[in-house]
Motif scaffolding. Sequence first.
Motif, mmCIF file in Angstrom:
data_model
loop_
_atom_site.group_PDB
_atom_site.id
_atom_site.type_symbol
_atom_site.label_atom_id
_atom_site.label_comp_id
_atom_site.label_asym_id
_atom_site.label_seq_id
_atom_site.Cartn_x
_atom_site.Cartn_y
_atom_site.Cartn_z
ATOM 1 N N ALA A 160 75.197 12.097 19.659
ATOM 2 C CA ALA A 160 76.534 11.517 19.741
ATOM 3 C C ALA A 160 77.147 11.361 18.354
ATOM 4 C CB ALA A 160 76.473 10.169 20.459
ATOM 5 N N ALA A 161 76.330 10.926 17.379
ATOM 6 C CA ALA A 161 76.838 10.762 16.017
ATOM 7 C C ALA A 161 77.257 12.102 15.423
ATOM 8 C CB ALA A 161 75.770 10.095 15.150
ATOM 9 N N LEU A 162 76.440 13.128 15.660
ATOM 10 C CA LEU A 162 76.758 14.451 15.151
ATOM 11 C C LEU A 162 78.029 14.988 15.802
ATOM 12 C CD1 LEU A 162 75.928 16.860 13.408
ATOM 13 C CD2 LEU A 162 74.464 17.632 15.277
ATOM 14 N N ALA A 163 78.160 14.774 17.110
ATOM 15 C CA ALA A 163 79.337 15.251 17.824
ATOM 16 C C ALA A 163 80.610 14.580 17.295
ATOM 17 C CB ALA A 163 79.181 14.993 19.315
ATOM 18 N N ARG A 164 80.539 13.273 17.038
ATOM 19 C CA ARG A 164 81.718 12.564 16.516
ATOM 20 C C ARG A 164 82.155 13.135 15.178
ATOM 21 N NH1 ARG A 164 78.950 7.971 18.416
ATOM 22 N NH2 ARG A 164 78.174 7.545 16.309
ATOM 23 N N GLU A 165 81.189 13.387 14.295
ATOM 24 C CA GLU A 165 81.530 13.895 12.971
ATOM 25 C C GLU A 165 82.095 15.311 13.028
ATOM 26 O OE1 GLU A 165 81.467 12.410 9.875
ATOM 27 O OE2 GLU A 165 81.273 10.611 11.110
ATOM 28 N N LEU A 166 81.770 16.039 14.092
ATOM 29 C CA LEU A 166 82.286 17.396 14.250
ATOM 30 C C LEU A 166 83.510 17.440 15.162
ATOM 31 C CD1 LEU A 166 78.902 19.316 14.586
ATOM 32 C CD2 LEU A 166 80.490 19.400 12.661
ATOM 33 N N SER A 167 84.003 16.254 15.557
ATOM 34 C CA SER A 167 85.183 16.152 16.422
ATOM 35 C C SER A 167 84.988 16.892 17.735
ATOM 36 C CB SER A 167 86.431 16.701 15.694
ATOM 37 O OG SER A 167 86.631 16.037 14.473
ATOM 38 N N LEU A 168 83.777 16.858 18.254
ATOM 39 C CA LEU A 168 83.465 17.553 19.498
ATOM 40 C C LEU A 168 83.558 16.597 20.678
ATOM 41 C CD1 LEU A 168 80.435 19.727 18.359
ATOM 42 C CD2 LEU A 168 82.681 20.565 19.067
ATOM 43 N N PRO A 169 84.067 17.065 21.816
ATOM 44 C CA PRO A 169 84.167 16.213 23.004
ATOM 45 C C PRO A 169 82.809 16.073 23.683
ATOM 46 C CG PRO A 169 84.884 18.415 23.542
ATOM 47 C CD PRO A 169 84.594 18.420 22.057
ATOM 48 N N ALA A 170 82.718 15.121 24.577
ATOM 49 C CA ALA A 170 81.514 14.950 25.385
ATOM 50 C C ALA A 170 81.880 15.191 26.852
ATOM 51 C CB ALA A 170 80.941 13.552 25.211
ATOM 52 N N PRO A 171 81.108 15.976 27.576
ATOM 53 C CA PRO A 171 79.943 16.718 27.100
ATOM 54 C C PRO A 171 80.358 17.921 26.246
ATOM 55 C CG PRO A 171 80.407 17.290 29.362
ATOM 56 C CD PRO A 171 81.361 16.185 29.020
ATOM 57 N N ILE A 172 79.452 18.335 25.370
ATOM 58 C CA ILE A 172 79.730 19.476 24.506
ATOM 59 C C ILE A 172 79.506 20.754 25.303
ATOM 60 C CG2 ILE A 172 79.087 20.674 22.392
ATOM 61 C CD1 ILE A 172 78.070 17.967 21.342
ATOM 62 N N ALA A 173 80.507 21.621 25.291
ATOM 63 C CA ALA A 173 80.423 22.857 26.064
ATOM 64 C C ALA A 173 80.790 24.048 25.189
ATOM 65 C CB ALA A 173 81.360 22.786 27.266
ATOM 66 N N VAL A 174 80.297 25.210 25.577
ATOM 67 C CA VAL A 174 80.661 26.433 24.876
ATOM 68 C C VAL A 174 82.178 26.593 24.908
ATOM 69 C CG1 VAL A 174 80.495 28.951 24.943
ATOM 70 C CG2 VAL A 174 78.463 27.546 25.347
ATOM 71 N N GLY A 175 82.742 26.940 23.768
ATOM 72 C CA GLY A 175 84.180 27.090 23.644
ATOM 73 C C GLY A 175 84.869 25.906 23.009
ATOM 74 N N ALA A 176 84.182 24.754 22.918
ATOM 75 C CA ALA A 176 84.778 23.573 22.296
ATOM 76 C C ALA A 176 85.038 23.840 20.815
ATOM 77 C CB ALA A 176 83.864 22.366 22.474
ATOM 78 N N ARG A 177 86.127 23.291 20.303
ATOM 79 C CA ARG A 177 86.480 23.466 18.907
ATOM 80 C C ARG A 177 85.850 22.362 18.064
ATOM 81 N NH1 ARG A 177 87.810 28.220 17.603
ATOM 82 N NH2 ARG A 177 88.696 27.320 15.704
ATOM 83 N N ALA A 234 75.573 18.643 -1.008
ATOM 84 C CA ALA A 234 76.711 18.047 -0.305
ATOM 85 C C ALA A 234 76.423 17.869 1.176
ATOM 86 C CB ALA A 234 77.957 18.913 -0.510
ATOM 87 N N TRP A 235 75.800 18.859 1.807
ATOM 88 C CA TRP A 235 75.448 18.727 3.217
ATOM 89 C C TRP A 235 74.377 17.661 3.411
ATOM 90 C CZ3 TRP A 235 78.143 19.953 7.215
ATOM 91 C CH2 TRP A 235 79.026 21.030 7.173
ATOM 92 N N GLN A 236 73.453 17.563 2.468
ATOM 93 C CA GLN A 236 72.439 16.520 2.557
ATOM 94 C C GLN A 236 73.092 15.138 2.508
ATOM 95 O OE1 GLN A 236 68.729 16.615 2.778
ATOM 96 N NE2 GLN A 236 69.426 14.602 3.409
ATOM 97 N N GLN A 237 74.050 14.971 1.626
ATOM 98 C CA GLN A 237 74.771 13.698 1.524
ATOM 99 C C GLN A 237 75.518 13.401 2.816
ATOM 100 O OE1 GLN A 237 77.431 13.501 -1.808
ATOM 101 N NE2 GLN A 237 78.084 11.403 -1.396
ATOM 102 N N TRP A 238 76.153 14.416 3.385
ATOM 103 C CA TRP A 238 76.888 14.238 4.642
ATOM 104 C C TRP A 238 75.965 13.803 5.766
ATOM 105 C CZ3 TRP A 238 76.590 17.042 9.308
ATOM 106 C CH2 TRP A 238 77.643 16.822 10.219
ATOM 107 N N LEU A 239 74.809 14.450 5.880
ATOM 108 C CA LEU A 239 73.895 14.130 6.964
ATOM 109 C C LEU A 239 73.280 12.744 6.762
ATOM 110 C CD1 LEU A 239 72.543 15.168 9.549
ATOM 111 C CD2 LEU A 239 70.709 16.093 8.126
ATOM 112 N N THR A 240 72.934 12.416 5.523
ATOM 113 C CA THR A 240 72.364 11.096 5.248
ATOM 114 C C THR A 240 73.365 9.994 5.589
ATOM 115 O OG1 THR A 240 70.961 12.005 3.487
ATOM 116 C CG2 THR A 240 71.334 9.625 3.479
#
Length: 244
Positions: A160-177, A234-240
């Motif tokens: 859920a945390a990863l999805a929020r940071e990627l602006s992905l809806p729930a449930p995550i489906a193929v084709g989501a931006r 930078a990605w490590q900082q983002w994930l942390t």
Amino acid sequence: MTHPFEIELETTLPASPEQVWAAIATGPGIDSWFMGRNEVEPREGGVVAMDTGGHREEAVITAYEPGKRFASRTATAGDGRFMAFEYLIEGRDGGSTVLRVVHSGLLGDNWQDEYDALRRGWPFHLHTLREYLTHFPGRTGVPVFAMAPSDGRPALQVRAALARELSLPAPIAVGARAHAEPAGLPPLDGEVVWSDGDDAFLENVRREAVENVRRLRNHASLALWAGNNEIEAAWQQWLTGLLS
């Protein structure tokens, strides 16, 4: 106690046998769709090595037939465990190639969980290989690896945390931006091209207008392509920050 296993898959790829060979039998090619940083000594009896977050695994190349067959086998551990990999390549009319993958060996006491992870992981990896050969032919990726502790959080919470940071809806489906703006990095805009909705899910986000496939996973880890040391930091900082 060891348990034998074998996973066999076949897929048709939009590439020539030579392109498929470069993707499965060279270090830069494997880097572009599989896991870790890879090295291949191009001969039968040579060594193929993978480094994932500082953990290095090696195997001996047991078959090296360019454009046709590539196989390797790890050393046998003290308890008898080993893994063997075989890739068989067959060109087809129209410029496509059939790739057959056989992953076999002996697993240890926790073999059920190991086997389930392998069984579910291979379709994901072959899908990423198809994405790579379809959208980025002739290019190679530089892998970036970042990991942060989840502090015992359940997988669904991490997802859920990863999805929020990627602006992905729930449930995550193929084709989501997907969209993210990590500090110190260019904005990430892409499309979900693979989604496994289980607790231990795998997600594949292809970024547009870049030279490499990017793959995003949970379990408090992140694997992607197109990087250098500054980008990895930078990605490590983002994930942390995401899991802090």
